[in-house]
Design a protein around this motif. Structure first.
Motif, PDB file in Angstrom:
ATOM      1  N   THR A 152       9.874   8.278  -4.744  1.00 27.77           N
ATOM      2  CA  THR A 152       8.866   8.424  -3.643  1.00 27.77           C
ATOM      3  C   THR A 152       8.766   7.031  -2.767  1.00 27.77           C
ATOM      4  O   THR A 152       9.703   6.255  -3.485  1.00 27.77           O
ATOM      5  CB  THR A 152       7.292   8.811  -4.278  1.00 27.77           C
ATOM      6  OG1 THR A 152       7.348   7.403  -5.045  1.00 27.77           O
ATOM      7  CG2 THR A 152       7.427   9.928  -5.001  1.00 27.77           C
ATOM      8  N   PRO A 153       8.221   6.902  -1.930  1.00 24.57           N
ATOM      9  CA  PRO A 153       8.202   5.555  -1.261  1.00 24.57           C
ATOM     10  C   PRO A 153       7.747   4.666  -2.365  1.00 24.57           C
ATOM     11  O   PRO A 153       8.197   3.263  -2.474  1.00 24.57           O
ATOM     12  CB  PRO A 153       7.145   5.460  -0.017  1.00 24.57           C
ATOM     13  CG  PRO A 153       7.605   6.900   0.398  1.00 24.57           C
ATOM     14  CD  PRO A 153       7.618   7.819  -0.701  1.00 24.57           C
ATOM     15  N   LYS A 154       6.970   4.952  -3.172  1.00 21.80           N
ATOM     16  CA  LYS A 154       6.237   4.029  -4.034  1.00 21.80           C
ATOM     17  C   LYS A 154       7.090   3.540  -5.071  1.00 21.80           C
ATOM     18  O   LYS A 154       7.099   2.627  -5.416  1.00 21.80           O
ATOM     19  CB  LYS A 154       4.802   4.324  -4.514  1.00 21.80           C
ATOM     20  CG  LYS A 154       3.702   4.596  -3.412  1.00 21.80           C
ATOM     21  CD  LYS A 154       3.119   2.978  -3.325  1.00 21.80           C
ATOM     22  CE  LYS A 154       2.311   2.495  -4.213  1.00 21.80           C
ATOM     23  NZ  LYS A 154       1.688   1.054  -3.829  1.00 21.80           N
ATOM     24  N   THR A 155       7.799   4.759  -5.782  1.00 21.89           N
ATOM     25  CA  THR A 155       8.775   4.442  -6.825  1.00 21.89           C
ATOM     26  C   THR A 155       9.994   3.714  -6.299  1.00 21.89           C
ATOM     27  O   THR A 155      10.473   2.913  -6.829  1.00 21.89           O
ATOM     28  CB  THR A 155       9.105   5.723  -7.498  1.00 21.89           C
ATOM     29  OG1 THR A 155       9.734   6.548  -6.621  1.00 21.89           O
ATOM     30  CG2 THR A 155       7.685   6.423  -8.113  1.00 21.89           C
ATOM     31  N   PHE A 156      10.387   3.880  -4.975  1.00 22.38           N
ATOM     32  CA  PHE A 156      11.365   3.193  -4.480  1.00 22.38           C
ATOM     33  C   PHE A 156      11.281   1.899  -4.374  1.00 22.38           C
ATOM     34  O   PHE A 156      12.183   0.923  -4.654  1.00 22.38           O
ATOM     35  CB  PHE A 156      11.913   3.845  -3.115  1.00 22.38           C
ATOM     36  CG  PHE A 156      12.977   3.283  -2.445  1.00 22.38           C
ATOM     37  CD1 PHE A 156      14.418   3.482  -2.890  1.00 22.38           C
ATOM     38  CD2 PHE A 156      13.160   2.199  -1.594  1.00 22.38           C
ATOM     39  CE1 PHE A 156      15.558   3.080  -2.340  1.00 22.38           C
ATOM     40  CE2 PHE A 156      14.082   1.640  -1.063  1.00 22.38           C
ATOM     41  CZ  PHE A 156      15.420   2.118  -1.368  1.00 22.38           C
ATOM     42  N   PHE A 169      12.468  11.673  -1.708  1.00 22.41           N
ATOM     43  CA  PHE A 169      13.734  11.623  -1.094  1.00 22.41           C
ATOM     44  C   PHE A 169      14.828  11.280  -2.306  1.00 22.41           C
ATOM     45  O   PHE A 169      14.502  10.704  -3.340  1.00 22.41           O
ATOM     46  CB  PHE A 169      13.880  10.671  -0.031  1.00 22.41           C
ATOM     47  CG  PHE A 169      13.597   9.157  -0.270  1.00 22.41           C
ATOM     48  CD1 PHE A 169      14.491   8.285  -0.721  1.00 22.41           C
ATOM     49  CD2 PHE A 169      12.073   8.745  -0.113  1.00 22.41           C
ATOM     50  CE1 PHE A 169      14.063   7.059  -0.980  1.00 22.41           C
ATOM     51  CE2 PHE A 169      11.750   7.522  -0.475  1.00 22.41           C
ATOM     52  CZ  PHE A 169      12.792   6.643  -0.973  1.00 22.41           C
ATOM     53  N   THR A 170      16.097  11.591  -1.745  1.00 24.93           N
ATOM     54  CA  THR A 170      17.055  11.238  -2.777  1.00 24.93           C
ATOM     55  C   THR A 170      17.810  10.072  -2.082  1.00 24.93           C
ATOM     56  O   THR A 170      18.311  10.198  -1.167  1.00 24.93           O
ATOM     57  CB  THR A 170      17.931  12.383  -2.983  1.00 24.93           C
ATOM     58  OG1 THR A 170      17.293  13.432  -3.778  1.00 24.93           O
ATOM     59  CG2 THR A 170      19.190  12.158  -4.023  1.00 24.93           C
ATOM     60  N   GLY A 211      11.841  -3.658  -5.666  1.00 26.95           N
ATOM     61  CA  GLY A 211      11.549  -4.485  -6.986  1.00 26.95           C
ATOM     62  C   GLY A 211      10.982  -5.849  -6.501  1.00 26.95           C
ATOM     63  O   GLY A 211      10.915  -6.879  -7.313  1.00 26.95           O
ATOM     64  N   LEU A 212      10.281  -5.919  -5.505  1.00 26.24           N
ATOM     65  CA  LEU A 212       9.669  -7.356  -5.029  1.00 26.24           C
ATOM     66  C   LEU A 212       8.124  -7.128  -5.246  1.00 26.24           C
ATOM     67  O   LEU A 212       7.549  -6.012  -5.013  1.00 26.24           O
ATOM     68  CB  LEU A 212       9.778  -7.513  -3.686  1.00 26.24           C
ATOM     69  CG  LEU A 212      11.323  -7.742  -3.318  1.00 26.24           C
ATOM     70  CD1 LEU A 212      11.672  -7.880  -1.919  1.00 26.24           C
ATOM     71  CD2 LEU A 212      12.078  -8.923  -3.969  1.00 26.24           C
ATOM     72  N   LYS A 220       0.836  -1.150   0.075  1.00 25.10           N
ATOM     73  CA  LYS A 220      -0.006   0.042   0.148  1.00 25.10           C
ATOM     74  C   LYS A 220       0.942   1.161  -0.088  1.00 25.10           C
ATOM     75  O   LYS A 220       0.301   2.279  -0.682  1.00 25.10           O
ATOM     76  CB  LYS A 220      -0.919   0.071   1.141  1.00 25.10           C
ATOM     77  CG  LYS A 220      -2.089   1.278   1.352  1.00 25.10           C
ATOM     78  CD  LYS A 220      -2.865   1.118   2.497  1.00 25.10           C
ATOM     79  CE  LYS A 220      -4.073   2.293   2.208  1.00 25.10           C
ATOM     80  NZ  LYS A 220      -5.109   2.090   3.101  1.00 25.10           N
ATOM     81  N   TYR A 221       2.009   1.123   0.906  1.00 29.10           N
ATOM     82  CA  TYR A 221       2.733   2.337   0.975  1.00 29.10           C
ATOM     83  C   TYR A 221       4.230   2.469   0.339  1.00 29.10           C
ATOM     84  O   TYR A 221       4.672   3.620   0.263  1.00 29.10           O
ATOM     85  CB  TYR A 221       2.714   2.837   2.480  1.00 29.10           C
ATOM     86  CG  TYR A 221       1.679   2.987   3.203  1.00 29.10           C
ATOM     87  CD1 TYR A 221       1.256   4.551   3.282  1.00 29.10           C
ATOM     88  CD2 TYR A 221       1.057   2.157   3.878  1.00 29.10           C
ATOM     89  CE1 TYR A 221      -0.058   4.758   3.916  1.00 29.10           C
ATOM     90  CE2 TYR A 221      -0.143   2.764   4.424  1.00 29.10           C
ATOM     91  CZ  TYR A 221      -0.598   3.858   4.558  1.00 29.10           C
ATOM     92  OH  TYR A 221      -1.949   4.267   5.259  1.00 29.10           O
TER      93      TYR A 221
END
Length: 397
Positions: A203-207, A195-196, A213-214, A129-130
């Motif tokens: 973003t937390p979702k793109t990270f 964040f960088t 990547g799981l 979700k996050y």
């Protein structure tokens, strides 16, 4: 979550959530007699499998073992997938779970578990979700402490939510969730919108998507109980299952068959269990199920509990169920199974990574017998690719 005091351990009422009340220091102190000065010399362990995992962490005075153990598991999943592992923020996961738990608490009029405690699946649900962030980006240490100390936060969370449930206005305002979330963020820090990391903005979702990547859908949770049909799903009836998630039911011997197959194929396992047995020694890093119950031991037997390998009780479906029904097995703690070993007699153990710092004989790891895992597990969580094909087929995976 309120736990019942266990036989032979008067005053020690432990759970994933009550660790916040007792604190880690008190927990370790309560187990300090479960040890021997001769243990490390008396056990001769030979590693069979030792899968890659990230450094041992310290959950401090908090009940966030479920987050530490399952995030550690996800870090090993990254390694298995050929990725560079990142130490993930355990308090980012916990913070989001606290928000969701608060929503459930209000919807349930306060008739559901609250506090620091959680379950293995909470980490997967929050990841889905996050997203996720590195630990270095969100430490959760927002007021000068070096390790987690969440007792005051828990008390204030409860106070806010109880006031909401009381509903003094006659109907809920739209601001209660802002007030509740504000309390959490005051203690743990606000979650960054972006964040960088390694020179790239996320973003937390793109990270989670691009770096971790799981796929959250790859993970399944299992347990073993008599009062539900085998190879079907059921709601795990432990107080910290505040989200009422369902788990797969397998036979007791299949729990360790699954773990064995996972380890042999390179997959680690997140493990929810009971650690308040006299036969669990954090200091010595050994846990087993003695053939003679502690209450029936002589003083000499008690003194020698960790002076080398000992005979164990046979574990059956029936005595496992009885221990759970009698509150002798409770959802005390979450850890991470990362390998297997044998002692000098050939007895098999699992290598288990804990989150109490590197302070015991094995620098934060333990050797836990298969019988202990069969007897004391409340749940395991793993990549479904690690489950033996025959069992996977029965589960319909």
């Amino acid at each position: 979550m309120t736990k019942h005091t266990k036989l032979g351990l008067v005053g020690l009422a432990l759970s994933l959530s009550t660790l916040v009340t007792y604190g880690q220091d008190n927990l370790v102190n309560s187990l300090k007699n479960n040890q021997s000065d001769n243990s490390k010399a008396a056990f001769k362990f030979t590693e069979v499998i030792n899968l890659a995992n990230t450094p041992v962490q310290n959950q401090g005075s908090s009940g966030t073992c479920w987050s530490y153990s399952t995030n550690s598991f996800l870090e090993s999943e990254m390694i298995k997938a050929g990725k560079q592992p990142v130490v993930l923020s355990q308090l980012f996961t916990a913070r989001n779970a606290y928000v969701e738990k608060g929503k459930n608490y209000v919807r349930m009029h306060g008739a559901v578990s609250l506090g620091d405690g959680g379950a293995l699946h909470d980490v997967i649900n929050m990841y889905r979700k996050y997203g996720a962030v590195p630990q270095e980006v969100y430490t959760g240490l927002n007021y000068g402490t070096k390790t987690n100390k969440t007792g005051e936060l828990g008390d204030i969370e409860k106070g806010v939510l109880e006031a909401v449930v009381k509903n003094a206005n006659g109907e809920l305002t739209p601001n209660w969730i802002k007030a509740y979330t504000g309390v959490i963020d005051a203690y743990l820090g606000q979650v960054p919108e972006n964040f960088t990391y390694n020179g790239k903005k996320y973003t937390p979702k793109t990270f989670a998507n691009e770096v971790v990547g799981l796929n959250a859908d790859n993970y399944v949770e299992l347990s073993s109980f008599n009062d539900h049909p085998f190879y079907s799903k059921f709601t795990l009836l432990v107080p910290d299952n505040w989200s009422f998630d369902q788990v797969y039911n397998v036979k007791v011997n299949e729990l360790t068959d699954i773990i064995d197959n996972a380890l042999k194929t390179g997959y680690t396992v997140a493990w929810a269990t009971d650690v308040s047995e006299k036969s669990f020694s954090w200091k010595n890093g050994v846990a087993y199920v003695p053939a003679v119950p502690f209450a029936d031991m002589t003083m000499a037997q008690k003194a020698e509990m960790f002076d080398g390998p000992k005979p164990e009780m046979e574990i059956t479906q029936e005595n496992r169920q009885l221990a759970f029904d009698n509150y002798q097995t409770t959802d005390d703690h979450g850890m991470h199974i990362v390998g297997s070993a044998k002692d000098q007699t050939g007895k098999e153990y699992y290598i288990v990574k804990n989150s109490w710092g590197a302070t015991n004989d094995y620098k934060g790891y333990l050797y836990v017998t298969k019988n202990y895992v069969k007897y004391k597990s409340t749940a395991i969580l793993l990549n479904k690719a690690g489950i033996p094909g025959a069992i996977s087929k029965k589960l319909g995976l």
